[in-house]
Write a protein that holds these residues in place. Structure first.
Motif, PDB file in Angstrom:
ATOM      1  N   TYR A  95       0.869  -1.138   0.128  1.00 52.99           N
ATOM      2  CA  TYR A  95      -0.161  -0.143  -0.123  1.00 52.99           C
ATOM      3  C   TYR A  95       0.978   1.388  -0.044  1.00 52.99           C
ATOM      4  O   TYR A  95       1.891   1.453   0.846  1.00 52.99           O
ATOM      5  CB  TYR A  95      -0.888  -0.144   1.160  1.00 52.99           C
ATOM      6  N   ILE A  96       0.635   1.995  -0.980  1.00 56.02           N
ATOM      7  CA  ILE A  96       1.340   3.317  -1.056  1.00 56.02           C
ATOM      8  C   ILE A  96       0.366   4.550  -1.052  1.00 56.02           C
ATOM      9  O   ILE A  96      -0.461   4.736  -1.736  1.00 56.02           O
ATOM     10  CB  ILE A  96       2.030   3.449  -2.476  1.00 56.02           C
ATOM     11  N   PHE A  97       0.669   5.351   0.023  1.00 50.58           N
ATOM     12  CA  PHE A  97      -0.168   6.428   0.163  1.00 50.58           C
ATOM     13  C   PHE A  97      -0.162   7.603  -1.112  1.00 50.58           C
ATOM     14  O   PHE A  97       0.793   8.072  -1.514  1.00 50.58           O
ATOM     15  CB  PHE A  97      -0.006   7.239   1.413  1.00 50.58           C
ATOM     16  N   ASN A  98      -1.298   7.807  -1.668  1.00 45.29           N
ATOM     17  CA  ASN A  98      -1.319   8.517  -2.842  1.00 45.29           C
ATOM     18  C   ASN A  98      -1.846   9.969  -2.367  1.00 45.29           C
ATOM     19  O   ASN A  98      -2.975  10.250  -2.038  1.00 45.29           O
ATOM     20  CB  ASN A  98      -2.544   8.025  -3.987  1.00 45.29           C
ATOM     21  N   LYS A  99      -0.910  11.082  -2.233  1.00 42.49           N
ATOM     22  CA  LYS A  99      -1.247  12.170  -1.485  1.00 42.49           C
ATOM     23  C   LYS A  99      -2.094  13.100  -2.667  1.00 42.49           C
ATOM     24  O   LYS A  99      -2.843  13.596  -2.101  1.00 42.49           O
ATOM     25  CB  LYS A  99       0.240  12.918  -1.282  1.00 42.49           C
ATOM     26  N   GLU A 100      -1.736  13.008  -3.906  1.00 41.23           N
ATOM     27  CA  GLU A 100      -2.684  13.701  -4.652  1.00 41.23           C
ATOM     28  C   GLU A 100      -4.046  13.426  -4.629  1.00 41.23           C
ATOM     29  O   GLU A 100      -4.918  14.328  -4.546  1.00 41.23           O
ATOM     30  CB  GLU A 100      -2.263  13.546  -6.204  1.00 41.23           C
ATOM     31  N   LYS A 101      -4.446  12.111  -4.820  1.00 43.59           N
ATOM     32  CA  LYS A 101      -5.776  11.746  -4.801  1.00 43.59           C
ATOM     33  C   LYS A 101      -6.450  11.930  -3.436  1.00 43.59           C
ATOM     34  O   LYS A 101      -7.651  11.784  -3.272  1.00 43.59           O
ATOM     35  CB  LYS A 101      -5.882  10.400  -5.396  1.00 43.59           C
ATOM     36  N   SER A 102      -5.700  11.703  -2.398  1.00 44.08           N
ATOM     37  CA  SER A 102      -6.238  12.040  -1.051  1.00 44.08           C
ATOM     38  C   SER A 102      -6.377  13.376  -0.667  1.00 44.08           C
ATOM     39  O   SER A 102      -7.231  13.707   0.142  1.00 44.08           O
ATOM     40  CB  SER A 102      -5.092  11.503   0.096  1.00 44.08           C
ATOM     41  N   ALA A 103      -5.912  14.304  -1.330  1.00 46.52           N
ATOM     42  CA  ALA A 103      -6.049  15.866  -1.251  1.00 46.52           C
ATOM     43  C   ALA A 103      -7.578  16.180  -1.059  1.00 46.52           C
ATOM     44  O   ALA A 103      -8.213  15.696  -1.875  1.00 46.52           O
ATOM     45  CB  ALA A 103      -5.380  16.578  -1.991  1.00 46.52           C
ATOM     46  N   PRO A 104      -7.932  16.984  -0.257  1.00 37.21           N
ATOM     47  CA  PRO A 104      -7.110  17.942   0.964  1.00 37.21           C
ATOM     48  C   PRO A 104      -6.664  17.024   2.045  1.00 37.21           C
ATOM     49  O   PRO A 104      -6.055  17.843   2.975  1.00 37.21           O
ATOM     50  CB  PRO A 104      -8.020  19.122   1.117  1.00 37.21           C
TER      51      PRO A 104
END
Length: 540
Positions: free
Chosen positions: A115-124
């Protein structure tokens, strides 16, 4: 054009015979034979490569339920929840240590999920949002001991106090700490009670804990599962029997589980969820074994659909009411007492996880309405909370899928701990997840240009012949009714015209635009007057 009645009958019958024999019998068998060669898990096939190392990530969403009124809940009040999410992760699936057995037609492998945290899709959202939830160890451990090992309660309470200090019912931490980075467990105390409790960490009984050093552990819900061994599987390759492709034969070297008090509940059914066999029927449903639930989950067909211009079948599932399913009373606390079954729409996970957790669909969708009434902040609906699979039955391809699951704590007051003594008895939502996939054009076009193009051409071939045979038989019937042995059929004008080239007037030889007399031939290049040729050519 003259048409002979008997000849027309023979041609129509021949067309119909070819349509049935070739279109409905020969070509489908040839296509099925070719698909059996292509679709299996033997080394070297495209399916094996996609199955062993999925070349694209699945989406993995996590939604937390933040407790906005912890003091009221601790005093026995009704929980007010606020959903926070989705926290978006890219989930990569792979298999390793693959060992084939051609004789048994099986493959052994280990599964790994990363599992890799997706900062762009999680924003804000950033993952640093502070969430208030029930303490999974303090509350969870004391509830289990109260239910199953009441005489040990004093030892456990003293041991937890040495480890955590004050026994607070709530954990207040950033999301990433709760799920991946973890929070510390201090097992450095030499007190007997502390060592007794910490023994569960050293022996691996607490599955979500990771040992950081000799005396400290870290606990998180998914940190220990990230990029680690998800179990040892053995599955059918489908070379000898295509209908068994992907079927899980054993898990961790056992042909069935040893979790539930009944064979039906311990049976391993279906695949590992990453592959399905072709040539399925909608009546069979889709089954997959879920190690995290210690059971297999089946979906059922609901209706026809489509995806990327291709026909698809829609499947879904619900957990139902175990009280009404005698064959599955082994999922209840007491198989002989239906009143011990979990509420409608839930699964008791304590025998599987070791903690007082229950699974359900998100927001208690399709569950007992009493569960929804016991908390505030939920709004169940099919679009956001139902499990779905858009599936292609012929090739066994899941076009689009969303596996949604909510984890709840089966909460109750713990009289031996003052801070937990007023907690209400309620099934409290903790978090829910969605694991899903949607095939992009690269993979849908592969199916369109191979399997489905062949199906379209086959259908066009056989139905064209059927239509022609029906027209022929209709013409034969008309001629027979009117006692015609032959009949003149008028053809469209285009078929009656002579070749237009024959009517073209011959070209008369010319020189410099002037017609040459007596049919004299044009001069050759060497004889032509080139004195007017320009010295240069203007270039553009």
């Amino acid at each position: 054009m003259h048409v002979n009645r008997e000849g027309l009958l023979k041609k129509a019958a021949a067309a119909l015979s070819v349509a049935i024999t070739v279109g409905f019998l020969v070509i489908p068998k040839v296509m099925k034979f070719a698909m059996k060669k292509m679709i299996n898990l033997s080394p070297g096939t495209d399916v094996r490569e996609l199955w062993s190392n999925t070349p694209f990530p699945l989406h993995f969403y996590i939604y937390m339920f933040n407790i906005t009124n912890p003091d009221e809940l601790a005093a026995g009040g009704k929980a007010i929840l606020k959903e926070v999410g989705p926290f978006v992760f890219d989930e990569w699936k792979s298999k390793y240590d693959l060992v084939d057995d051609p004789v048994e037609d099986t493959v052994d492998y280990h599964m790994r999920n990363t599992y890799i945290f997706n900062k762009e899709k999680s924003a804000p959202l950033t993952g640093e949002e502070v969430i208030t939830v029930l303490h999974p160890l303090i509350v969870g451990a004391t509830i289990v001991v109260q239910r199953e090992r009441a005489p040990m309660m004093d030892i456990v309470v003293k041991g937890l106090t040495h480890i955590f200090g004050e026994l607070k019912p709530f954990l207040v931490l950033p999301f990433l700490d709760i799920f991946f980075r973890g929070f510390p467990i201090d097992c450095s105390s030499d007190e007997f009670e502390a060592r007794a409790v910490c023994s569960a960490f050293y022996t691996g009984e607490v599955k979500s804990a990771i040992q950081l050093n000799k005396t400290h552990f870290g606990f998180s819900f998914m940190g220990n599962a990230n990029h680690s061994d998800a179990g040892h599987f053995k599955a059918c390759r489908g070379v000898k029997n295509i209908h068994k492709m992907g079927k899980v034969i054993s898990f961790n070297d056992e042909p069935e589980l040893d979790v539930w008090p009944g064979d039906n509940c311990n049976e391993i059914i279906g695949t590992d969820g990453t592959v399905f066999p072709p040539f399925l029927s909608k009546e069979q449903g889709l089954w997959a074994f879920s190690p995290e639930l210690c059971r297999s989950i089946g979906t059922f067909y609901t209706h026809k659909s489509s995806y990327a211009g291709m026909p698809a079948s829609h499947f879904t599932t619900e957990f139902g009411d175990l009280k009404e399913q005698p064959d599955y009373h082994c999922f209840c606390n007491d198989p002989d007492d239906p009143d011990t079954c979990p509420p409608k729409g839930t699964i008791d996970l304590q025998p599987c996880l070791g903690g007082p957790f229950m699974a359900s669909l998100p927001h208690f969708y399709l569950a007992d309405p009493k569960l929804l009434e016991a908390v505030d902040g939920l709004s169940p609906n099919e679009h956001d909370h139902a499990i779905y699979i858009y599936f292609e039955l012929l090739t066994g391809t899941p076009f689009k899928a969303g596996k949604r699951l909510q984890f709840n704590m089966d909460l109750e007051p713990v009289g031996a701990v003052e801070s937990l003594s007023q907690l209400p008895k309620v099934i409290l939502p903790y978090f829910w997840v969605e694991e899903g996939v949607a095939l992009n054009k690269t993979y849908t076009n592969m199916l369109k240009h191979t399997i489905f193009l062949g199906k379209k051409l086959t259908n066009a071939f056989r139905y064209t012949l059927i239509i022609l045979s029906i027209i022929g038989l209709g013409g034969y019937g008309y001629m027979r009714a009117n006692n015609f042995d032959t009949m003149q059929v008028a053809m469209p004008p285009i078929f009656g015209q002579k070749n237009k080239v024959e009517n073209v007037k011959p070209v008369t030889p010319t020189q410099n635009g002037t017609e040459m007399a007596n049919g004299k031939k044009s001069p050759s290049v060497s004889q032509m007057d080139l004195t007017n040729r320009p010295d240069s050519v203007e270039r553009f």
